[in-house]
Write an enzyme that holds these catalytic residues in place. Structure first.
Site, mmCIF file in Angstrom:
data_model
loop_
_atom_site.group_PDB
_atom_site.id
_atom_site.type_symbol
_atom_site.label_atom_id
_atom_site.label_comp_id
_atom_site.label_asym_id
_atom_site.label_seq_id
_atom_site.Cartn_x
_atom_site.Cartn_y
_atom_site.Cartn_z
ATOM 1 N N HIS A 19 -22.715 -33.872 23.904
ATOM 2 C CA HIS A 19 -21.315 -34.275 23.721
ATOM 3 C C HIS A 19 -21.214 -35.381 22.668
ATOM 4 O O HIS A 19 -20.333 -35.366 21.809
ATOM 5 C CB HIS A 19 -20.725 -34.820 25.029
ATOM 6 N N LYS A 43 -14.220 -26.417 38.594
ATOM 7 C CA LYS A 43 -15.504 -27.077 38.817
ATOM 8 C C LYS A 43 -15.361 -28.201 39.840
ATOM 9 O O LYS A 43 -14.304 -28.826 39.937
ATOM 10 C CB LYS A 43 -16.027 -27.658 37.503
ATOM 11 N N ARG A 92 -22.761 -24.207 21.308
ATOM 12 C CA ARG A 92 -24.213 -24.322 21.415
ATOM 13 C C ARG A 92 -24.866 -23.009 21.041
ATOM 14 O O ARG A 92 -25.341 -22.821 19.944
ATOM 15 C CB ARG A 92 -24.610 -24.715 22.840
ATOM 16 N N SER A 130 -24.446 -30.379 30.980
ATOM 17 C CA SER A 130 -24.384 -31.375 32.055
ATOM 18 C C SER A 130 -25.042 -30.861 33.332
ATOM 19 O O SER A 130 -25.657 -31.637 34.070
ATOM 20 C CB SER A 130 -22.934 -31.769 32.348
HETATM 21 P P1 ADP Z 1 -16.236 -27.517 29.781
HETATM 22 O O1 ADP Z 1 -16.050 -27.496 31.245
HETATM 23 O O2 ADP Z 1 -14.964 -27.521 28.996
HETATM 24 O O3 ADP Z 1 -17.258 -26.548 29.232
HETATM 25 P P2 ADP Z 1 -18.127 -29.546 29.129
HETATM 26 O O4 ADP Z 1 -18.097 -30.973 29.491
HETATM 27 O O5 ADP Z 1 -19.248 -28.749 29.669
HETATM 28 O O6 ADP Z 1 -16.764 -28.977 29.546
HETATM 29 O O7 ADP Z 1 -18.114 -29.365 27.567
HETATM 30 C C1 ADP Z 1 -17.054 -29.817 26.764
HETATM 31 C C2 ADP Z 1 -17.257 -29.298 25.370
HETATM 32 O O8 ADP Z 1 -18.459 -29.819 24.840
HETATM 33 C C3 ADP Z 1 -17.386 -27.779 25.270
HETATM 34 O O9 ADP Z 1 -16.804 -27.367 24.061
HETATM 35 C C4 ADP Z 1 -18.860 -27.554 25.233
HETATM 36 O O10 ADP Z 1 -19.193 -26.371 24.554
HETATM 37 C C5 ADP Z 1 -19.312 -28.771 24.443
HETATM 38 N N1 ADP Z 1 -20.696 -29.126 24.730
HETATM 39 C C6 ADP Z 1 -21.271 -29.385 25.915
HETATM 40 N N2 ADP Z 1 -22.585 -29.648 25.787
HETATM 41 C C7 ADP Z 1 -22.847 -29.539 24.460
HETATM 42 C C8 ADP Z 1 -24.030 -29.654 23.663
HETATM 43 N N3 ADP Z 1 -25.222 -29.893 24.192
HETATM 44 N N4 ADP Z 1 -23.922 -29.473 22.338
HETATM 45 C C9 ADP Z 1 -22.707 -29.182 21.801
HETATM 46 N N5 ADP Z 1 -21.583 -29.037 22.471
HETATM 47 C C10 ADP Z 1 -21.633 -29.211 23.795
#
Ligand code: ADP
Length: 160
Positions: A19, A43, A92, A130
């Site tokens: 992030h 979630k 990703r 996460s």
């Molecule tokens: P969501 O529930 O919307 O997927 P996340 O917190 O998992 O929420 O992710 C928020 C955003 O950050 C999404 O666009 C996700 O693809 C991106 N994201 C999460 N982890 C990574 C990572 N390791 N590299 C790049 N983008 C990421």
């Protein structure tokens, strides 16, 4: 050239180095980026909204143009309220594509003047999410390569 305001929505449960990589890239591109916690997802987060906001605030403190917030309801309505013309999402692997494609086209239908922009992280974060970090922390695995120290401490405390 900077283009005003963007929102970066997500669950951030908790914020990871992946992030942060996206936030850093977005911070270079836009005048202001609002990192915002989506509350109305299916979630069941490990961390409360306050805990997640606190972690995001702490680890983005060195960026001058980052604001931290949360929202309920439709993302496009929230973005419009904030006068944001751009939604940032991280991409990703191919596995992200289908869901993100569907979301961004739906959002474009709802709000044609708001554009979703996808940013790719450094490849070393391309498999990181996460859930993986929480799983590691739960079984006392090392999370220091995946999250900032502040978040690592919060994870350790949660699973004590
Ligand atoms: P969501 O529930 O919307 O997927 P996340 O917190 O998992 O929420 O992710 C928020 C955003 O950050 C999404 O666009 C996700 O693809 C991106 N994201 C999460 N982890 C990574 C990572 N390791 N590299 C790049 N983008 C990421």
């Amino acid at each position: 050239m900077k283009k005003n305001m963007a929102v970066y929505p997500g669950t951030f449960d908790p914020i990871t180095n992946g992030h942060l990589d996206i936030i850093e890239r977005a911070s270079d591109l836009f005048d202001k980026v609002i990192v915002t916690i989506a509350l109305n997802t299916n979630k069941k987060p490990l961390f409360t909204k306050q805990e997640r906001m606190d972690m995001i605030r702490k680890v983005t403190g060195n960026f001058k143009n980052i604001e931290v917030d949360s929202f309920d309801g439709l993302l496009v309505d929230y973005a419009a309220r904030k006068n944001a013309s751009v939604i940032i999402r991280g991409l990703r692997a191919v596995s992200d594509f289908e869901y993100e494609f569907q979301m961004s086209l739906t959002n474009r239908k709802l709000a044609p003047n708001i554009t979703t922009i996808f940013l790719m992280p450094n490849e070393k974060y391309s498999y990181l999410n996460s859930s993986l970090v929480k799983e590691l922390a739960k079984f006392k695995g090392k999370t220091s390569c995946f999250v900032p120290d502040y978040v690592r401490e919060k994870l350790e405390r949660k699973f004590k």
